[in-house]
Design an enzyme around this catalytic site. Structure first.
Site, mmCIF file in Angstrom:
data_model
loop_
_atom_site.group_PDB
_atom_site.id
_atom_site.type_symbol
_atom_site.label_atom_id
_atom_site.label_comp_id
_atom_site.label_asym_id
_atom_site.label_seq_id
_atom_site.Cartn_x
_atom_site.Cartn_y
_atom_site.Cartn_z
ATOM 1 N N CYS A 101 52.254 50.127 19.098
ATOM 2 C CA CYS A 101 51.848 51.593 18.664
ATOM 3 C C CYS A 101 50.327 51.781 19.159
ATOM 4 O O CYS A 101 49.542 52.419 18.020
ATOM 5 C CB CYS A 101 52.189 52.213 17.318
ATOM 6 S SG CYS A 101 54.058 52.169 17.436
ATOM 7 N N ALA A 102 49.575 51.064 19.769
ATOM 8 C CA ALA A 102 48.118 51.288 20.003
ATOM 9 C C ALA A 102 47.999 51.178 21.611
ATOM 10 O O ALA A 102 47.288 50.348 22.165
ATOM 11 C CB ALA A 102 47.477 50.191 19.159
#
EC number: 2.8.1.7
Length: 417
Positions: A373-374
């Site tokens: 999630c980056a």
């Protein structure tokens, strides 16, 4: 319930986590190195939830019967215990379903013109290239809704915030940043970021999901205006997150969600709202999860967060040393322990992260693979995915050795050795 833990006795701690006894595929014992995604739960947390649900379950803040009173007391005592754990006052904590919702609550209200510090056209919102999507996309949406401009601090080659990459002026209304990166493991310079933001008249929002479970955190001492963290990453239940907000700010903010529980009075023409934090807790709350999260806070507090941090730093240092000694392995983030903690994200030259993860899983070692999630951060380093080992209080040096051995096996398996 097991005996309380008063020092970092790994054998006693691990005995509190039944899942750690699992034997995985191929007859290998579980080495759970994915606590940055979700942590395991000790018996103390499971027992606290079970005891509440079997003895005191009732609707909080409603009615006058004994179960309601007991449920309300448990809910509010849980708030007090969690507040003590993070260095906040009880009425400064709002319960949400997760940290993502907590961050969305703040970003939504900052776009509401009823709030005197609302963001508007021509204003600037600042975040960093280091962020989890939960502390990026809400600010993208706030900029879209309000006509504000989104800007960000860049990241250095060793995965730290580049403080020289952005200048803040008086158009900046909010600065949102992580306390502890979920990819590079860096601890951000909170005091400097807060000082710069406040000098510009901006509010600060801290993503504390990766710091609260792993190190001592005192939100008052940090001086941030808002902070968010989640239960499932700190040995607590799923479905519970926490928003911290300075009392005077929460008192001024309009609600995010509306409905039951958060009102003062209602007529057919309109409504007035309860004081914070109840104003931000519309509907039936997650009472048993609050009880479980409070038990997790007490559990970690009994061990001592300084001891937790010291133990995990030893594991991270060992993982960095071991992985750095393998040809073709690149660690994303600092390879020194200065302002650094868990996790350790890495790539193996010529082997996709998912394949590395599969080889590790075949040996009973659980890590996360992907962009965590980056995605913007991975693009900054020219990577589509990494493997990530993240540690918690219950992990051991032997599990680090198994990680390193598994990465070596992955290179041999795919002909890279």
């Amino acid at each position: 319930m097991t005996a309380s833990v008063n020092s970092l006795d790994l054998a006693a701690i691990r005995a509190d986590f039944p899942i750690l006894k699992r034997i995985m595929r191929g007859g290998n014992p579980l080495a759970y190195l994915d606590s940055g995604a979700t942590s395991q739960r000790p018996l103390q947390v499971l027992d606290a939830e079970r005891e509440f649900l079997t003895a005191s379950n009732g609707a909080v803040h409603r009615g006058a019967h004994q179960l309601m009173e007991e449920a309300t007391d448990a809910y509010e005592q849980g708030r007090a215990d969690i507040a003590l754990f993070v260095g906040a006052d009880t009425d400064e904590l709002v319960f949400t379903k997760n940290a993502t919702e907590a961050l969305n609550l703040v970003s939504y209200v900052l776009g509401d013109s009823r709030f005197e510090r609302a963001v508007g056209p021509g204003d600037v919102i600042v975040t960093t290239e280091l962020e989890h999507h939960a502390n990026l996309i809400p600010w993208q949406e706030l900029a879209r809704r309000t006509g504000a401009t989104l800007r960000w601090y860049g990241v250095t080659d060793d995965g730290r915030i580049d403080l020289d990459s952005l200048y803040l002026d008086d158009r900046v209304k909010v600065v949102a940043f992580t306390h502890h990166s979920n990819v590079t493991g860096v601890l951000t310079p909170v005091s400097e970021l807060v000082s710069r933001a406040h000098q510009s008249g901006a509010l600060t929002v801290l993503d504390a999901c990766q710091s609260v479970p792993h190190q001592p955190v005192d939100l008052h001492e940090l001086g941030v205006d808002f902070a968010a963290f989640s239960g499932h990453k700190m040995l607590g239940p799923n479905g519970i997150g926490v928003l911290y907000g300075r009392r005077e700010l929460l008192a001024q903010m309009p609600p995010f969600l509306t409905g039951g529980s958060m009102i003062e009075t209602v007529t057919m023409e309109g409504a007035t709202y309860a004081p914070a934090p109840q104003r931000f807790e519309a509907g039936t709350p997650m009472t048993s999860q609050v009880v479980g999260l409070a038990a997790a806070a007490r559990y970690l507090g009994a061990i001592g967060m300084a001891a937790v941090e010291a133990h995990e730093r030893e594991l991270v240092a060992a993982a960095i040393e071991g992985l750095s000694g393998i040809d073709g392995v690149r660690i994303l983030g600092p390879t020194s322990m200065r302002d650094r903690g868990s996790p350790v994200a890495f790539v193996v030259e010529g082997v996709h992260a998912h394949d590395v993860g599969q080889v590790l899983d075949d040996g009973g070692v659980a890590v996360r693979v992907g962009h965590h999630c980056a995605l913007p951060l991975h693009r900054r380093f020219g990577l589509a995915a990494t493997a990530r080992a993240s540690f918690a209080v219950y992990n051991t040096a032997d599990e680090v050795d198994r990680l390193v051995a598994g990465v070596r096996r992955s290179r041999h398996f795919f002909g890279r050795a």
